[in-house]
Design an enzyme around this catalytic site. Structure first.
Site, mmCIF file in Angstrom:
data_model
loop_
_atom_site.group_PDB
_atom_site.id
_atom_site.type_symbol
_atom_site.label_atom_id
_atom_site.label_comp_id
_atom_site.label_asym_id
_atom_site.label_seq_id
_atom_site.Cartn_x
_atom_site.Cartn_y
_atom_site.Cartn_z
ATOM 1 N N CYS A 172 0.847 -1.192 0.000
ATOM 2 C CA CYS A 172 0.000 0.000 0.000
ATOM 3 C C CYS A 172 0.888 1.250 0.000
ATOM 4 O O CYS A 172 1.548 1.541 0.997
ATOM 5 C CB CYS A 172 -0.896 -0.047 1.234
ATOM 6 S SG CYS A 172 -1.740 1.475 1.633
ATOM 7 N N CYS B 132 0.106 3.834 2.664
ATOM 8 C CA CYS B 132 0.546 3.348 3.980
ATOM 9 C C CYS B 132 2.011 3.718 4.216
ATOM 10 O O CYS B 132 2.386 4.136 5.310
ATOM 11 C CB CYS B 132 0.388 1.835 4.075
ATOM 12 S SG CYS B 132 -1.309 1.237 3.957
#
Length: 77
Positions: free
Chosen positions: A18, A21
């Protein structure tokens, strides 16, 4: 059990692939370093520990949640 503390607990649910993230990770770490005395900070791999994510109803990453006394104070997706 950590979310049942009388202290505020922040949990960052992330996933390895991600990109957002990875972008918020240093911010979350700085918050942890700067405010670790008044709140607890945890990072949870939402894929590896998907049972925890299911328990608190994580639907996507990144998601940061705040808890106190077992109650959700807020969620940022």
């Amino acid at each position: 059990s950590q979310i049942n503390k009388d202290k505020v607990v922040f949990i960052d649910f992330w996933a390895q692939q991600c990109a957002p993230c990875k972008a918020i990770k240093p911010v979350f770490e700085k918050l942890s370093n700067d405010h670790g005395g008044v709140a607890d900070f945890y990072s949870v791999d939402a894929v590896r520990y998907e049972d925890i994510g299911h328990e608190v109803r994580i639907t996507q990453t990144p998601t940061v949640m705040a808890f106190k006394d077992g109650d959700v104070l807020g969620t940022v997706v």
